[in-house]
Enzyme design. Structure first.
Site, PDB file in Angstrom:
ATOM      1  N   TRP A   1       0.821  -1.215   0.000  1.00 41.87           N
ATOM      2  CA  TRP A   1       0.000   0.000   0.000  1.00 41.87           C
ATOM      3  C   TRP A   1       0.851   1.259   0.000  1.00 41.87           C
ATOM      4  CZ3 TRP A   1      -4.431  -0.603  -1.967  1.00 41.87           C
ATOM      5  CH2 TRP A   1      -5.187  -1.738  -1.715  1.00 41.87           C
TER       6      TRP A   1
ATOM      7  N   LYS B   1     -12.305  -1.843   8.227  1.00 42.35           N
ATOM      8  CA  LYS B   1     -11.694  -2.981   8.917  1.00 42.35           C
ATOM      9  C   LYS B   1     -12.348  -3.107  10.291  1.00 42.35           C
ATOM     10  CE  LYS B   1      -8.764  -3.195   5.472  1.00 42.35           C
ATOM     11  NZ  LYS B   1      -9.129  -4.053   4.332  1.00 42.35           N
TER      12      LYS B   1
ATOM     13  N   ASP C   1      -0.944   6.345   7.009  1.00 46.08           N
ATOM     14  CA  ASP C   1      -2.104   5.547   6.581  1.00 46.08           C
ATOM     15  C   ASP C   1      -2.335   4.491   7.665  1.00 46.08           C
ATOM     16  OD1 ASP C   1      -3.873   3.720   5.507  1.00 46.08           O
ATOM     17  OD2 ASP C   1      -2.705   3.300   3.690  1.00 46.08           O
TER      18      ASP C   1
HETATM   19  N1  PLP Z   1      -4.271   1.379   2.775  1.00 45.35           N
HETATM   20  C1  PLP Z   1      -4.360   0.224   3.453  1.00 45.35           C
HETATM   21  C2  PLP Z   1      -3.431  -0.008   4.610  1.00 45.35           C
HETATM   22  C3  PLP Z   1      -5.320  -0.742   3.104  1.00 45.35           C
HETATM   23  O1  PLP Z   1      -5.412  -1.881   3.795  1.00 45.35           O
HETATM   24  C4  PLP Z   1      -6.163  -0.484   2.011  1.00 45.35           C
HETATM   25  C5  PLP Z   1      -7.182  -1.471   1.618  1.00 45.35           C
HETATM   26  O2  PLP Z   1      -7.331  -2.516   2.179  1.00 45.35           O
HETATM   27  C6  PLP Z   1      -6.018   0.722   1.317  1.00 45.35           C
HETATM   28  C7  PLP Z   1      -5.073   1.630   1.723  1.00 45.35           C
HETATM   29  C8  PLP Z   1      -6.899   1.039   0.159  1.00 45.35           C
HETATM   30  O3  PLP Z   1      -8.158   1.311   0.631  1.00 45.35           O
HETATM   31  P1  PLP Z   1      -9.438   1.432  -0.300  1.00 45.35           P
HETATM   32  O4  PLP Z   1      -9.745   0.083  -0.810  1.00 45.35           O
HETATM   33  O5  PLP Z   1     -10.472   1.969   0.638  1.00 45.35           O
HETATM   34  O6  PLP Z   1      -9.118   2.411  -1.386  1.00 45.35           O
END
Ligand code: PLP
Length: 411
Positions: free
Chosen positions: A115, A236, A211
């Protein structure tokens, strides 16, 4: 199949305690005696305004968010923030330092998994539009045996910050790879971002962006006030997907239109943090159901001891699971990909010694009622996610099952 027949270990989207879901079902039909379901109510009604305020207050209480920071509710998910962070933080940088050239503007990214890697790629693309660039402070793949996988947060003495970055970005828990910043490092004194480089004028610390999507509300964030921005997709531990929570220091709520006149990339209105701050998070139709369920979840956690209690439970859960994982490693059946100090409490990842054994594990898990144990499609292997909704009793069942699997296959 009943809910009680299965143990859901999936990495998402949402995982919520049964009591929260039961209450949410009632509100979907009739919100607080209005005779109207929550998704049918006007988002401009006094009832929904009160819900928004209550959600903000309860998140402020559970995380002890100081008044220096606003709490905003937006859409677009974690990926939406990969873009929004760049626009808003570069706009702030242009407003503070209008005389710097584009190429003198740098965003620092600590890449510890899939991510943060994706976030850095998005930043590189947007920053390039004004000549700015991304500096990778550390890339966890450089430390791995294969050079390809993310196996732990690189040692801090190897981090290479820019001299004066516009901001510093990291991902607290890498959901795909199972790499998390250690709980031991969460106190403000030991937090690895405590000694950040100074801003060019020395006036303000460099903004730190985290994040926290997949660890949000799983344990306290003692270093919260050291961040300029913490964001988390709801899906989550908080609520259904659709809602993203921002905890944002007020100096980040900048006029992005004014910044674009100085050369910053033009920020789409719905990505500008100020749009939400000026409208108390209601500039347009918000994700009402997700906000409603999130409020129920935070209240549920608060009534049961808040984040200190969740921390205790989540610590115990992951300890038991890693213990049995280590037994599988010792038996030569499992391989734990992540270094001990960076093991995620939320997403336990490992591989098995052969594709056949992995298939056998998935079959046994499925037969015994475990769901969602397959690793992310990009990395394979097994991933057991231990979000708040997974109880200690369920973890005990999982551990017993894994232990039996190991014993039956050990020679
Ligand atoms: N950041 C993290 C740590 C994630 O676990 C996720 C998705 O699981 C995201 C970003 C991306 O999130 P989204 O699917 O809401 O765009």
């Amino acid at each position: 199949m009943q809910r009680s027949d299965i143990i859901n270990l999936a990495a998402g989207p949402s995982q919520l305690p049964l009591q929260v879901l039961e209450q949410a079902a009632l509100g979907l039909l009739n919100y607080e005696g209005t005779g109207i379901g929550i998704t049918e109510l006007s988002h401009r009604s006094p009832e929904f305004k009160a819900l928004t305020d209550s959600l903000e207050n309860s998140i402020r209480t559970i995380l002890d968010v100081p008044q220096t920071h606003s709490i905003l509710f937006v859409q677009g998910g974690g990926c939406g923030q990969f873009s929004a962070v760049v626009y808003n933080l570069l706009a702030r940088h242009y407003l503070l330092y209008p005389d710097l050239k584009g190429e003198e503007r740098v965003a620092d990214y600590v890449v510890t998994g899939s991510w943060s890697k994706k976030a850095a790629e998005e930043a590189r693309m947007i920053a390039a539009s004004c000549g700015a660039r991304v500096n990778v402070v550390a890339d966890a793949r450089e430390n791995s045996q294969s050079g390809k996988s993310f196996e732990g947060v690189p040692s801090h003495d190897k981090w290479k910050f820019s001299a004066a970055p516009a901001y510093i970005y990291y991902c607290e828990n890498e959901t795909v790879d199972g790499v998390q910043f250690s709980d031991d490092l969460q106190s403000p004194a030991s937090f690895p971002f405590s000694s950040l480089p100074a801003s060019p004028d020395g006036a303000a610390p460099i903004p730190l962006v985290g994040d926290h999507s997949s660890s949000f509300l799983s344990r306290p964030i003692p270093n919260l006030s050291q961040h300029a921005l913490i964001y988390a997709g709801a899906q989550k531990n908080l609520g259904p997907s659709g809602l993203t929570v921002l905890i944002v220091r007020k100096d980040l709520l900048v006029d992005t239109v004014a910044a674009s006149k100085l050369g910053a990339p033009v920020t789409p209105t719905m990505l500008a943090y100020k749009t939400y701050a000026d409208a108390a998070s209601l500039p347009n139709t918000p994700p009402m159901f997700s906000m409603y369920v999130s409020l129920l979840a935070v209240k549920f956690y608060l009534e049961r001891g808040g984040l200190a209690a969740l921390r205790q439970r989540n610590e115990a859960k992951q300890r038991k699971v890693y213990e049995v994982l280590d037994e599988g490693v010792a038996a030569g059946l499992f391989h734990g990909n992540v270094q001990a100090a960076s093991r995620s409490w939320m997403n336990v990842t490992f591989t098995l010694s052969s594709p056949e054994l992995e298939k056998a594990f998935i079959t046994v898990a499925q037969e015994k009622g475990l769901r969602g144990v397959k690793g992310h499609r990009s990395v394979g292997g097994i991933r057991l996610s231990l979000y708040n909704a997974v109880s200690e009793d369920q973890v005990d069942i999982v551990v017993a099952l894994v232990r039996q699997f190991i014993q039956e296959r050990s020679t």
